[in-house]
Enzyme design. Structure first.
Site, mmCIF file in Angstrom:
data_model
loop_
_atom_site.group_PDB
_atom_site.id
_atom_site.type_symbol
_atom_site.label_atom_id
_atom_site.label_comp_id
_atom_site.label_asym_id
_atom_site.label_seq_id
_atom_site.Cartn_x
_atom_site.Cartn_y
_atom_site.Cartn_z
ATOM 1 N N LYS A 1 9.555 -6.616 0.658
ATOM 2 C CA LYS A 1 10.991 -6.515 0.912
ATOM 3 C C LYS A 1 11.465 -5.070 0.807
ATOM 4 O O LYS A 1 11.024 -4.307 -0.041
ATOM 5 C CB LYS A 1 11.748 -7.400 -0.075
ATOM 6 N N ASP B 1 -9.191 6.988 -7.460
ATOM 7 C CA ASP B 1 -8.821 5.740 -6.793
ATOM 8 C C ASP B 1 -7.586 5.183 -7.489
ATOM 9 O O ASP B 1 -7.646 4.801 -8.671
ATOM 10 C CB ASP B 1 -9.986 4.745 -6.865
ATOM 11 N N GLU C 1 -4.994 2.224 -12.947
ATOM 12 C CA GLU C 1 -4.471 0.888 -12.680
ATOM 13 C C GLU C 1 -3.312 0.610 -13.624
ATOM 14 O O GLU C 1 -3.360 0.993 -14.800
ATOM 15 C CB GLU C 1 -5.588 -0.144 -12.867
ATOM 16 N N ASN D 1 1.030 4.198 -14.947
ATOM 17 C CA ASN D 1 1.837 4.081 -13.731
ATOM 18 C C ASN D 1 1.625 5.379 -12.960
ATOM 19 O O ASN D 1 2.032 6.452 -13.413
ATOM 20 C CB ASN D 1 3.308 3.895 -14.099
ATOM 21 N N ASP E 1 -0.548 -3.454 -4.153
ATOM 22 C CA ASP E 1 0.291 -4.648 -4.264
ATOM 23 C C ASP E 1 1.295 -4.690 -3.112
ATOM 24 O O ASP E 1 1.973 -3.698 -2.829
ATOM 25 C CB ASP E 1 1.055 -4.647 -5.589
ATOM 26 N N ASP F 1 -4.780 -4.892 4.100
ATOM 27 C CA ASP F 1 -4.877 -5.967 5.088
ATOM 28 C C ASP F 1 -3.499 -6.459 5.503
ATOM 29 O O ASP F 1 -3.383 -7.450 6.223
ATOM 30 C CB ASP F 1 -5.707 -7.132 4.540
#
Length: 235
Positions: free
Chosen positions: A117, A35, A60, A87, A113, A149
């Protein structure tokens, strides 16, 4: 804690040597669910208990979240679960390449995240090199699950995956978005989205038998897409 960190900052560009499965899990030969961007990893705690015949690894980029998640994992003594700080675009490619054939069976990227832009597209978690590393590590039929979402987040991921040609969607899945989560446990963000009556955009992919494209070719094709929402993909 700030929601975002800049993955392009110098600190997060340092490659980390990640431990092999036999250093992470008590039974290293079990199938692995990876994950990417697991945050506090709450859903993985439940998944590890529900699926003890699998190993579950959450990665993470926010170290405090990883430390908190690992403490909870230790408290519950879940030997088939581990969390790592890294990363993903810097450290995961080599780690996946060293895995035994068909050990990695599921990769999920859930509610990453939201770098909206266009000038921030290189900060998004699913980059061409990471996608190709995932595709290389998954045998045909193994799965990649994406959800968010935010349309502006999930559509570039869908565009990139479909430009690669390495994955197909199950014929039975609804288009353009899958109706449900194939995992039996939702993330914290997914629970919040449901409670607020908002929509989650989900896509399940399965690795096909197509060879990997050249990374440079995939990067060029992706860069040519000015607006991912306007690209014709096989929804």
């Amino acid at each position: 804690m700030r929601q975002h960190v800049n993955p392009l900052s110098r600190f997060f560009q340092l490659p980390l040597e990640l431990p092999a499965p036999d250093q992470l899990f008590d039974a290293a030969n079990r199938p692995i669910h990876l994950d990417i961007g697991c945050a506090r990893g709450v859903c993985l705690l439940e998944l590890a208990a529900l699926k003890p015949d699998w190993n579950h690894l959450g990665v993470e980029i926010r170290r405090p979240l990883v430390l908190a998640a690992q403490r909870e994992r230790d408290r519950l003594a879940l030997s088939n679960l581990h969390y790592l700080f890294c990363n993903a675009n810097i450290s995961l490619e080599g780690w996946m390449a060293e895995l035994p054939d068909d050990q990695l069976q599921l990769v999920s990227i859930q509610f990453p995240d939201p770098w909206f832009k266009r000038r921030h597209r290189k900060r998004r978690v699913l980059q061409p090199s990471l996608l190709l590393a995932i595709a290389s590590a998954l045998l045909p039929g193994r799965e990649l699950f994406l959800q968010s979402d935010v349309l502006e987040v999930v559509e570039p991921m869908v565009t990139l995956v479909e430009l690669s040609g390495c994955f197909d969607r199950p014929a039975v899945d609804a288009r353009p978005w899958r109706a449900d989560n194939p995992l039996p446990v939702p993330t914290e963000r997914e629970r919040y989205v449901h409670e607020q009556g908002l929509k989650a955009y989900r896509v399940l992919y399965r690795r096909n038998t197509q060879p990997l494209p050249q990374r440079e070719e995939l990067e060029i094709a992706w860069q040519r897409v000015d607006n991912p929402a306007d690209v014709s993909v096989n929804h």
